[in-house]
Scaffold this motif. Structure first.
Motif, PDB file in Angstrom:
ATOM      1  N   THR A  11       0.844  -1.187   0.000  1.00  0.00           N
ATOM      2  CA  THR A  11       0.000   0.000   0.000  1.00  0.00           C
ATOM      3  C   THR A  11       0.881   1.239   0.000  1.00  0.00           C
ATOM      4  N   ALA A  12       0.542   2.190  -0.849  1.00  0.00           N
ATOM      5  CA  ALA A  12       1.270   3.459  -0.930  1.00  0.00           C
ATOM      6  C   ALA A  12       0.408   4.574  -0.369  1.00  0.00           C
ATOM      7  N   LEU A  13       0.982   5.381   0.507  1.00  0.00           N
ATOM      8  CA  LEU A  13       0.330   6.609   0.955  1.00  0.00           C
ATOM      9  C   LEU A  13       0.932   7.751   0.158  1.00  0.00           C
ATOM     10  N   VAL A  14       0.073   8.494  -0.542  1.00  0.00           N
ATOM     11  CA  VAL A  14       0.514   9.555  -1.443  1.00  0.00           C
ATOM     12  C   VAL A  14      -0.042  10.881  -0.959  1.00  0.00           C
ATOM     13  N   THR A  15       0.830  11.839  -0.681  1.00  0.00           N
ATOM     14  CA  THR A  15       0.359  13.158  -0.271  1.00  0.00           C
ATOM     15  C   THR A  15       0.305  14.092  -1.481  1.00  0.00           C
ATOM     16  N   GLY A  16      -0.547  15.107  -1.365  1.00  0.00           N
ATOM     17  CA  GLY A  16      -0.756  15.991  -2.504  1.00  0.00           C
ATOM     18  C   GLY A  16      -1.351  15.242  -3.674  1.00  0.00           C
ATOM     19  N   ALA A  17      -2.270  14.305  -3.366  1.00  0.00           N
ATOM     20  CA  ALA A  17      -2.737  13.355  -4.375  1.00  0.00           C
ATOM     21  C   ALA A  17      -3.907  13.857  -5.204  1.00  0.00           C
ATOM     22  N   SER A  18      -4.404  15.056  -4.933  1.00  0.00           N
ATOM     23  CA  SER A  18      -5.605  15.502  -5.640  1.00  0.00           C
ATOM     24  C   SER A  18      -5.321  15.999  -7.050  1.00  0.00           C
ATOM     25  N   LEU A  76      -3.165  12.992  12.017  1.00  0.00           N
ATOM     26  CA  LEU A  76      -3.950  11.846  11.555  1.00  0.00           C
ATOM     27  C   LEU A  76      -3.172  11.039  10.518  1.00  0.00           C
ATOM     28  N   VAL A  77      -2.453  11.745   9.648  1.00  0.00           N
ATOM     29  CA  VAL A  77      -1.664  11.068   8.617  1.00  0.00           C
ATOM     30  C   VAL A  77      -0.449  10.392   9.254  1.00  0.00           C
ATOM     31  N   GLU A  78       0.201  11.074  10.182  1.00  0.00           N
ATOM     32  CA  GLU A  78       1.319  10.466  10.894  1.00  0.00           C
ATOM     33  C   GLU A  78       0.885   9.182  11.583  1.00  0.00           C
ATOM     34  N   ARG A  79      -0.267   9.243  12.234  1.00  0.00           N
ATOM     35  CA  ARG A  79      -0.764   8.074  12.959  1.00  0.00           C
ATOM     36  C   ARG A  79      -1.051   6.922  11.993  1.00  0.00           C
ATOM     37  N   ARG A  80      -1.587   7.254  10.830  1.00  0.00           N
ATOM     38  CA  ARG A  80      -1.874   6.203   9.850  1.00  0.00           C
ATOM     39  C   ARG A  80      -0.577   5.519   9.406  1.00  0.00           C
ATOM     40  N   LEU A  81       0.460   6.308   9.178  1.00  0.00           N
ATOM     41  CA  LEU A  81       1.752   5.740   8.795  1.00  0.00           C
ATOM     42  C   LEU A  81       2.324   4.861   9.907  1.00  0.00           C
ATOM     43  N   GLN A  82       2.115   5.263  11.131  1.00  0.00           N
ATOM     44  CA  GLN A  82       2.661   4.526  12.259  1.00  0.00           C
ATOM     45  C   GLN A  82       1.906   3.227  12.531  1.00  0.00           C
ATOM     46  N   GLU A  83       0.580   3.232  12.296  1.00  0.00           N
ATOM     47  CA  GLU A  83      -0.256   2.131  12.763  1.00  0.00           C
ATOM     48  C   GLU A  83      -0.706   1.163  11.675  1.00  0.00           C
ATOM     49  N   ASP A  84      -0.660   1.557  10.413  1.00  0.00           N
ATOM     50  CA  ASP A  84      -1.134   0.696   9.334  1.00  0.00           C
ATOM     51  C   ASP A  84       0.042  -0.103   8.772  1.00  0.00           C
ATOM     52  N   ALA A  85       0.124  -1.363   9.151  1.00  0.00           N
ATOM     53  CA  ALA A  85       1.262  -2.190   8.755  1.00  0.00           C
ATOM     54  C   ALA A  85       1.233  -2.552   7.275  1.00  0.00           C
ATOM     55  N   LEU A  89       5.040   2.135   1.391  1.00  0.00           N
ATOM     56  CA  LEU A  89       5.572   3.138   0.473  1.00  0.00           C
ATOM     57  C   LEU A  89       4.944   4.485   0.787  1.00  0.00           C
ATOM     58  N   LEU A  90       5.777   5.475   1.048  1.00  0.00           N
ATOM     59  CA  LEU A  90       5.324   6.858   1.243  1.00  0.00           C
ATOM     60  C   LEU A  90       5.807   7.695   0.077  1.00  0.00           C
ATOM     61  N   THR A 119       8.028  21.210   7.240  1.00  0.00           N
ATOM     62  CA  THR A 119       7.556  20.605   8.490  1.00  0.00           C
ATOM     63  C   THR A 119       6.756  19.341   8.226  1.00  0.00           C
ATOM     64  N   ALA A 120       5.782  19.423   7.326  1.00  0.00           N
ATOM     65  CA  ALA A 120       4.926  18.263   7.072  1.00  0.00           C
ATOM     66  C   ALA A 120       5.703  17.068   6.527  1.00  0.00           C
ATOM     67  N   PRO A 121       6.488  17.226   5.457  1.00  0.00           N
ATOM     68  CA  PRO A 121       7.188  16.039   4.948  1.00  0.00           C
ATOM     69  C   PRO A 121       8.227  15.495   5.917  1.00  0.00           C
ATOM     70  N   THR A 122       8.796  16.350   6.750  1.00  0.00           N
ATOM     71  CA  THR A 122       9.748  15.854   7.753  1.00  0.00           C
ATOM     72  C   THR A 122       9.039  14.968   8.765  1.00  0.00           C
ATOM     73  N   ARG A 123       7.903  15.418   9.249  1.00  0.00           N
ATOM     74  CA  ARG A 123       7.160  14.635  10.241  1.00  0.00           C
ATOM     75  C   ARG A 123       6.629  13.339   9.628  1.00  0.00           C
ATOM     76  N   LEU A 124       6.149  13.403   8.400  1.00  0.00           N
ATOM     77  CA  LEU A 124       5.652  12.187   7.757  1.00  0.00           C
ATOM     78  C   LEU A 124       6.795  11.218   7.477  1.00  0.00           C
ATOM     79  N   ALA A 125       7.932  11.751   7.034  1.00  0.00           N
ATOM     80  CA  ALA A 125       9.094  10.890   6.794  1.00  0.00           C
ATOM     81  C   ALA A 125       9.542  10.221   8.087  1.00  0.00           C
ATOM     82  N   ALA A 126       9.517  10.970   9.185  1.00  0.00           N
ATOM     83  CA  ALA A 126       9.915  10.400  10.475  1.00  0.00           C
ATOM     84  C   ALA A 126       8.958   9.291  10.898  1.00  0.00           C
ATOM     85  N   ALA A 127       7.654   9.529  10.730  1.00  0.00           N
ATOM     86  CA  ALA A 127       6.668   8.512  11.104  1.00  0.00           C
ATOM     87  C   ALA A 127       6.849   7.256  10.269  1.00  0.00           C
TER      88      ALA A 127
END
Length: 273
Positions: A11-18, A76-85, A89-90, A119-127
């Motif tokens: 599963t891939a999480l894609v930001t800025g996907a619209s 919410l996105v950070e949590r999804r990255l952390q909890e959805d096994a 792919l980010l 800030t956002a991509p750093t936090r998402l990358a860390a998660a």
């Protein structure tokens, strides 16, 4: 932890996907068989894209509406990255530009850009990095820009955010490779997307031979990922120039931090007395 039956391709999480690069990544990944979590602010666009990709490819495409400049929504996105096994792919793509130099631009808009581009991509990358490292597998794609290497072009605030993402990616590669996590930095050149209109600029000001179509860009970026590239610059004809720059940069490293100032500064200080 979120339990789900993953796609064989993950599963891939894609930001800025619209729209633009993010939407094109979503389409290409769906056609490769990846399930998707699509993140952006525009719920209607995301839902339309998710419905179309599911109908055309049969993949599961989920919408996660979030403004990544808002800490509570970003969490919410950070949590999804952390909890959805199932996510392995980010695509760290969300970003914006602000037209004009530092003294011309709306400084509040610049601050928002820093929140979205840094800030956002750093936090998402860390998660993602923590979750992937714990499982010993996963891939993070950070979308930067060729302007990371060209601060004299466009605005220094925008190119500065992209230089940050390039530096972050190179550091992450060294830290995470031993843990089984891949990191790719993608440096697009000028690409035909909505970012130009949203920034207040004009895509028409660019020569046609400088402007890449978004599909070509993403296809090249994914090819670079398949080839194992750490840094992918889709318009660059040869890697020789990039490697020469890297070699020169690394050659400077032993001289960048020494106990004594360089002799030219000592001489200048004596002459100033």
């Amino acid at each position: 932890m979120i339990e789900s039956t993953p796609s064989p391709r993950g599963t891939a999480l894609v930001t800025g996907a619209s729209s633009g690069i993010g939407a094109t990544y979503a389409e290409r990944l769906a056609r490769r068989g990846h399930w998707l979590v699509l993140v952006a602010r525009d719920a209607a666009r995301l839902q339309a894209l998710a419905a179309r990709l599911s109908a055309e490819t049969g993949v599961r495409a989920e919408v996660l509406v979030a403004d990544l400049t808002a800490p509570a929504q970003r969490a919410l996105v950070e949590r999804r990255l952390q909890e959805d096994a199932s996510i392995d792919l980010l695509i760290n793509n969300a970003g914006m530009a602000v037209n004009g130099s530092l003294i011309e631009a709306d400084i509040d808009a610049v601050e928002t850009m820093i929140a979205l581009n840094i800030t956002a991509p750093t936090r998402l990358a860390a998660a993602a990095a923590k979750a992937f490292a714990a499982r010993g597998a996963g891939t993070i794609v950070n979308v930067a820009s060729v302007l990371a290497m060209a601060p004299e072009l466009f605005s220094g605030t925008y190119s500065g955010t992209k230089a940050y993402m390039l530096n972050l990616s190179r550091s992450m590669q060294l830290q995470l490779a031993p843990l089984g996590v891949r990191v790719q930095a993608v440096l697009p050149g000028a690409t035909r997307t909505e970012i130009w209109d949203r920034s207040g600029g004009s895509i028409d000001a660019l020569p046609a031979d400088m402007l890449m179509e978004v599909g070509d860009l993403v296809d090249a970026a994914l090819a670079g990922l398949d080839m194992g590239e750490a840094v992918t610059i889709p318009p660059l004809p040869s890697l020789e120039g990039w490697q020469a720059m890297e070699d020169a940069r690394l050659a400077l490293a032993p001289r960048l931090s020494l106990r004594e100032p360089a002799a030219r500064y000592r001489q200048a200080a004596v002459e100033a007395l």
